[in-house]
Scaffold this motif. Structure first.
Motif, PDB file in Angstrom:
ATOM      1  N   ALA A  14       0.827  -1.195   0.000  1.00  0.00           N
ATOM      2  CA  ALA A  14       0.000   0.000   0.000  1.00  0.00           C
ATOM      3  C   ALA A  14       0.871   1.258   0.000  1.00  0.00           C
ATOM      4  N   GLY A  15       0.450   2.241  -0.792  1.00  0.00           N
ATOM      5  CA  GLY A  15       1.194   3.481  -0.902  1.00  0.00           C
ATOM      6  C   GLY A  15       2.160   3.529  -2.068  1.00  0.00           C
ATOM      7  N   MET A  16       2.434   2.379  -2.660  1.00  0.00           N
ATOM      8  CA  MET A  16       3.372   2.323  -3.771  1.00  0.00           C
ATOM      9  C   MET A  16       2.658   2.555  -5.097  1.00  0.00           C
ATOM     10  N   SER A  17       3.417   2.466  -6.181  1.00  0.00           N
ATOM     11  CA  SER A  17       2.894   2.789  -7.511  1.00  0.00           C
ATOM     12  C   SER A  17       3.106   1.651  -8.493  1.00  0.00           C
ATOM     13  N   LEU A  18       2.251   1.608  -9.509  1.00  0.00           N
ATOM     14  CA  LEU A  18       2.408   0.716 -10.655  1.00  0.00           C
ATOM     15  C   LEU A  18       1.980   1.471 -11.903  1.00  0.00           C
ATOM     16  N   ARG A  19       2.463   1.020 -13.045  1.00  0.00           N
ATOM     17  CA  ARG A  19       2.129   1.686 -14.311  1.00  0.00           C
ATOM     18  C   ARG A  19       1.852   0.644 -15.397  1.00  0.00           C
ATOM     19  N   PRO A  20       0.698   0.031 -15.367  1.00  0.00           N
ATOM     20  CA  PRO A  20       0.373  -0.897 -16.435  1.00  0.00           C
ATOM     21  C   PRO A  20       0.226  -0.194 -17.773  1.00  0.00           C
ATOM     22  N   ASN A  59      -8.049  13.816 -23.643  1.00  0.00           N
ATOM     23  CA  ASN A  59      -9.078  14.130 -22.651  1.00  0.00           C
ATOM     24  C   ASN A  59      -9.392  12.867 -21.856  1.00  0.00           C
ATOM     25  N   ALA A  60      -9.565  13.014 -20.549  1.00  0.00           N
ATOM     26  CA  ALA A  60      -9.702  11.830 -19.700  1.00  0.00           C
ATOM     27  C   ALA A  60     -10.863  11.968 -18.724  1.00  0.00           C
ATOM     28  N   THR A  61     -11.352  10.824 -18.282  1.00  0.00           N
ATOM     29  CA  THR A  61     -12.367  10.762 -17.242  1.00  0.00           C
ATOM     30  C   THR A  61     -11.987   9.670 -16.265  1.00  0.00           C
ATOM     31  N   TYR A  62     -12.379   9.816 -14.994  1.00  0.00           N
ATOM     32  CA  TYR A  62     -11.976   8.883 -13.956  1.00  0.00           C
ATOM     33  C   TYR A  62     -13.145   8.515 -13.051  1.00  0.00           C
ATOM     34  N   GLU A  63     -13.085   7.330 -12.545  1.00  0.00           N
ATOM     35  CA  GLU A  63     -14.007   6.902 -11.491  1.00  0.00           C
ATOM     36  C   GLU A  63     -13.616   7.635 -10.212  1.00  0.00           C
ATOM     37  N   ASP A  64     -14.607   7.984  -9.397  1.00  0.00           N
ATOM     38  CA  ASP A  64     -14.361   8.864  -8.258  1.00  0.00           C
ATOM     39  C   ASP A  64     -13.284   8.351  -7.302  1.00  0.00           C
ATOM     40  N   SER A  65     -13.232   7.067  -7.053  1.00  0.00           N
ATOM     41  CA  SER A  65     -12.313   6.553  -6.037  1.00  0.00           C
ATOM     42  C   SER A  65     -10.843   6.626  -6.466  1.00  0.00           C
ATOM     43  N   VAL A  66     -10.585   6.855  -7.750  1.00  0.00           N
ATOM     44  CA  VAL A  66      -9.189   6.912  -8.217  1.00  0.00           C
ATOM     45  C   VAL A  66      -8.747   8.312  -8.615  1.00  0.00           C
ATOM     46  N   LYS A  67      -9.683   9.267  -8.588  1.00  0.00           N
ATOM     47  CA  LYS A  67      -9.326  10.640  -8.955  1.00  0.00           C
ATOM     48  C   LYS A  67      -8.220  11.162  -8.039  1.00  0.00           C
ATOM     49  N   GLY A  68      -7.213  11.773  -8.643  1.00  0.00           N
ATOM     50  CA  GLY A  68      -6.087  12.294  -7.891  1.00  0.00           C
ATOM     51  C   GLY A  68      -5.001  11.267  -7.626  1.00  0.00           C
ATOM     52  N   ARG A  69      -5.279   9.979  -7.880  1.00  0.00           N
ATOM     53  CA  ARG A  69      -4.276   8.926  -7.675  1.00  0.00           C
ATOM     54  C   ARG A  69      -3.873   8.253  -8.987  1.00  0.00           C
ATOM     55  N   HIS A  82      -1.301   4.079 -21.162  1.00  0.00           N
ATOM     56  CA  HIS A  82      -0.774   3.753 -19.836  1.00  0.00           C
ATOM     57  C   HIS A  82      -1.777   4.127 -18.761  1.00  0.00           C
ATOM     58  N   LEU A  83      -1.617   3.483 -17.614  1.00  0.00           N
ATOM     59  CA  LEU A  83      -2.380   3.863 -16.429  1.00  0.00           C
ATOM     60  C   LEU A  83      -1.403   4.008 -15.269  1.00  0.00           C
ATOM     61  N   GLU A  84      -1.077   5.233 -14.927  1.00  0.00           N
ATOM     62  CA  GLU A  84      -0.195   5.507 -13.796  1.00  0.00           C
ATOM     63  C   GLU A  84      -1.035   5.417 -12.531  1.00  0.00           C
ATOM     64  N   MET A  85      -0.666   4.500 -11.637  1.00  0.00           N
ATOM     65  CA  MET A  85      -1.427   4.283 -10.408  1.00  0.00           C
ATOM     66  C   MET A  85      -0.526   4.593  -9.213  1.00  0.00           C
ATOM     67  N   ASN A  86      -0.847   5.641  -8.503  1.00  0.00           N
ATOM     68  CA  ASN A  86      -0.083   6.060  -7.335  1.00  0.00           C
ATOM     69  C   ASN A  86      -0.909   5.882  -6.066  1.00  0.00           C
ATOM     70  N   SER A  87      -0.219   5.906  -4.939  1.00  0.00           N
ATOM     71  CA  SER A  87      -0.890   5.785  -3.633  1.00  0.00           C
ATOM     72  C   SER A  87      -1.864   4.611  -3.623  1.00  0.00           C
ATOM     73  N   LEU A  88      -1.390   3.485  -4.066  1.00  0.00           N
ATOM     74  CA  LEU A  88      -2.267   2.320  -4.187  1.00  0.00           C
ATOM     75  C   LEU A  88      -2.774   1.853  -2.830  1.00  0.00           C
ATOM     76  N   LYS A  89      -4.010   1.356  -2.849  1.00  0.00           N
ATOM     77  CA  LYS A  89      -4.673   0.880  -1.643  1.00  0.00           C
ATOM     78  C   LYS A  89      -5.044  -0.595  -1.830  1.00  0.00           C
ATOM     79  N   PRO A  90      -5.216  -1.320  -0.744  1.00  0.00           N
ATOM     80  CA  PRO A  90      -5.625  -2.732  -0.888  1.00  0.00           C
ATOM     81  C   PRO A  90      -6.912  -2.900  -1.693  1.00  0.00           C
ATOM     82  N   GLU A  91      -7.813  -1.940  -1.611  1.00  0.00           N
ATOM     83  CA  GLU A  91      -9.063  -2.043  -2.363  1.00  0.00           C
ATOM     84  C   GLU A  91      -8.883  -1.838  -3.862  1.00  0.00           C
ATOM     85  N   VAL A 125      -2.428  -5.336  -4.116  1.00  0.00           N
ATOM     86  CA  VAL A 125      -1.900  -4.356  -3.169  1.00  0.00           C
ATOM     87  C   VAL A 125      -2.126  -4.886  -1.757  1.00  0.00           C
ATOM     88  N   SER A 126      -1.053  -5.004  -0.995  1.00  0.00           N
ATOM     89  CA  SER A 126      -1.174  -5.558   0.361  1.00  0.00           C
ATOM     90  C   SER A 126      -0.807  -4.527   1.423  1.00  0.00           C
TER      91      SER A 126
END
Length: 126
Positions: A14-20, A59-69, A82-91, A125-126
């Motif tokens: 948790a808290g780390m990043s991935l970029r699929p 132009n992009a759109t995001y689901e609310d729970s991932v906005k800002g991350r 690409h999908l830059e994923m920061n501040s990852l959470k277990p959920e 994410v653990s």
């Protein structure tokens, strides 16, 4: 035939990043041809959820729970999204899928809009 191939998933704390990434073949991504690309995720027993969408202009759109991350981006020169994923959470743990609707321009997080899908990449994410 159009093919989408995801890569770059993995297992992180948790808290780390991935970029699929999602590599597209059979169609050239550019600003001259309309397209919609999206990232979805799914956990066992639940429906596929839209996470982020992008059009040919970026132009992009995001689901609310991932906005800002999470940040979705397109690299037309490499025919990749690409999908830059920061501040990852277990959920955020899920199988992540790339989706496309080529020849159409619409920002959408509705899985029924998309016609082409990749095989998925697991994010844990653990």
């Amino acid at each position: 035939d159009v093919q989408l191939v995801e890569s770059g998933g993995g297992s992180v704390e948790a808290g780390m990043s991935l970029r699929p990434s999602c590599a597209v073949s059979g169609y050239t991504l550019s600003t001259y041809a309309p397209y919609s690309m999206g990232w979805f995720r799914q956990v066992p027993g639940k429906g596929r959820e839209g996470v982020a969408g992008i059009d040919r202009y970026g132009n992009a759109t995001y689901e609310d729970s991932v906005k800002g991350r999470f940040t979705i981006s397109n690299d037309n020169a490499k025919n990749t999204v690409h999908l830059e994923m920061n501040s990852l959470k277990p959920e955020d743990t899920a199988m992540y899928y790339c989706a496309a609707r080529l020849g159409w321009a619409w920002l959408s997080l509705n899985k029924d809009w998309y016609t082409n899908w990749g095989q998925g990449t697991q994010v844990t994410v653990s």
